[in-house]
Design an enzyme around this catalytic site. Structure first.
Site, PDB file in Angstrom:
ATOM      1  CD  GLU A  59      -1.243  -2.292   2.192  1.00  0.00           C
ATOM      2  OE1 GLU A  59      -0.071  -2.661   1.959  1.00  0.00           O
ATOM      3  OE2 GLU A  59      -1.947  -2.791   3.087  1.00  0.00           O
ATOM      4  CB  CYS A  82      -0.467  -4.254   8.676  1.00  0.00           C
ATOM      5  SG  CYS A  82       0.708  -2.913   8.358  1.00  0.00           S
ATOM      6  CB  CYS A  91      -0.504  -0.296   5.656  1.00  0.00           C
ATOM      7  SG  CYS A  91       0.975  -1.203   5.179  1.00  0.00           S
ATOM      8  CB  ALA A 169      13.738 -43.517 -12.741  1.00  0.00           C
ATOM      9  NE  ARG A 214      22.472 -24.223 -11.832  1.00  0.00           N
ATOM     10  CZ  ARG A 214      23.602 -23.583 -11.534  1.00  0.00           C
ATOM     11  NH1 ARG A 214      23.887 -22.438 -12.153  1.00  0.00           N
ATOM     12  NH2 ARG A 214      24.447 -24.061 -10.651  1.00  0.00           N
ATOM     13  N   PRO A 275      10.608 -41.386  -4.159  1.00  0.00           N
ATOM     14  CG  PRO A 275      10.754 -43.504  -5.099  1.00  0.00           C
ATOM     15  CD  PRO A 275      11.342 -42.146  -5.191  1.00  0.00           C
ATOM     16  CB  THR A 276      11.749 -43.491   0.269  1.00  0.00           C
ATOM     17  OG1 THR A 276      12.088 -44.658  -0.484  1.00  0.00           O
ATOM     18  CG2 THR A 276      11.721 -43.835   1.749  1.00  0.00           C
ATOM     19  CG  LEU A 277      11.291 -37.081   1.757  1.00  0.00           C
ATOM     20  CD1 LEU A 277      11.628 -37.442   3.199  1.00  0.00           C
ATOM     21  CD2 LEU A 277      12.251 -36.003   1.253  1.00  0.00           C
TER      22      LEU A 277
END
Length: 339
Positions: A59, A82, A91, A169, A214, A275-277
């Site tokens: 603002e 706020c 603000c 994969a 990147r 896949p595990t996590l």
């Protein structure tokens, strides 16, 4: 963004949302808010987004650009202004001092300390309107910040790339690259606005990823997320994730909620583990959004995108709903949220 005039408040809020997206990822720990100031003829006289930590809120940025033209104008902002002193003054003070006529906002400020701006503005004689495009804002640029305010924990987006038969994969383990260059560029853009990227030690040991954000030319993005490696296995000191291109945190646990508590000062986390996590986080109910880059290829074989998620029959399936579907180069990007 060269729009000079709007025909409706909704259109003005749409522009404020664009400003909100423009600053997303640069405002931590503040929310990425956007604001537009419209004079009585619909002409845009000021606009902007929240500045980085220590800088002005959206603002105030818009008021600064509007100057004296803000008097009697309509301020359209993605979140309730706020009403507290932090690193910058409230603000609401700036809006009252600028003698604006009306303030329109999308979502209320859930912060018990910073909230209450609408009441203060009304008491000062300003017209106040709330709820304009609230769902679009809450599900868009403020999604992660609002989740953090509600739960005290970061918002987690599980991102993965898969073939159309659900493989992450080939049978020999090779996965570079399933997704197209356009999809990878889109991912790097998302990394650049995230607070952290999360993988397991298995991904580091198997793929040696740098986990950096990147630009299209291959150079590092100006802002890098925290790289987080989860698990109890050691990783070699020469691992790319330990280079000096970004900061790295090791969290030695297998418990998703312990990970989230360790990252409680973060807002937006990208889970890019294997896949595990992913399975562990899904079983724990610790994923809030799914981003699936689906490539038009078939791989077959045993390497699926996710391991056991605790579902033994179709009745107990983890059910999500589509948030959006878009084409990214030759791939599809599926966005899903929990029901």
């Amino acid at each position: 963004m060269n729009v000079e005039q709007v025909k409706s408040i909704d259109e003005a809020m749409g522009l404020a949302i664009e400003h909100s997206y423009q600053v997303k990822g640069t405002t931590y720990p503040k929310p990425p808010v956007g604001a537009v100031i419209v004079d009585p003829n619909g002409r845009i006289v000021g606009a902007g987004g929240t500045e980085p930590a220590g800088g002005d809120h959206a603002e105030v940025v818009a008021l600064r650009r509007a100057g004296g033209l803000a008097a009697g104008a309509i301020v359209v902002v993605t979140m309730e202004p706020c009403n507290h002193y932090g690193k910058t003054p409230p603000c609401v003070n700036a809006l009252i001092e600028a003698r604006v006529g009306t303030v329109v906002y999308a979502v209320a400020d859930p912060n018990g300390i910073a909230g209450g701006g609408a009441g203060r503005l009304s008491a000062a004689g300003l017209q106040v309107r709330s709820g304009v495009l609230a769902e679009q804002v809450a599900a868009g640029p403020l999604r992660e910040w609002l989740h953090k305010q509600r739960t005290g924990l970061p918002h987690v987006t599980w991102k993965y790339a898969t073939s159309i038969d659900g493989r992450s994969a080939a049978a020999d383990g090779s996965s570079q690259w399933i997704s197209s260059e356009a999809a990878r560029l889109d991912l790097h853009r998302r990394r650049a606005i995230a607070d952290a990227i999360l993988v397991g030690t298995g991904t580091v040991l198997a793929d040696d990823p740098a986990l950096t954000a990147r630009l299209a030319d291959g150079s590092l993005a100006p802002q890098q997320p925290l790289r987080v490696v989860v698990g109890k296995r050691d990783i070699p000191p020469e691992a790319r994730v330990l280079n000096d291109e970004a900061r790295t945190m090791m969290i030695r646990t297998h418990e998703p909620m312990e990970v989230l508590r360790a990252l409680s000062d973060r807002t937006d986390v990208l889970l890019e583990g294997g896949p595990t996590l992913a399975g562990a986080f899904l079983r724990a109910g610790a994923i809030n959004r799914i981003l699936a880059y689906v490539a038009p290829i078939l791989l077959g074989g045993p390497v699926t995108a996710v391991d056991d998620v605790g579902v033994s029959n179709i009745t107990n399936a983890l059910r999500w709903q589509f948030d959006s579907v878009e084409k990214v180069g030759p791939d599809l990007l599926l966005s899903l949220v929990a029901r």
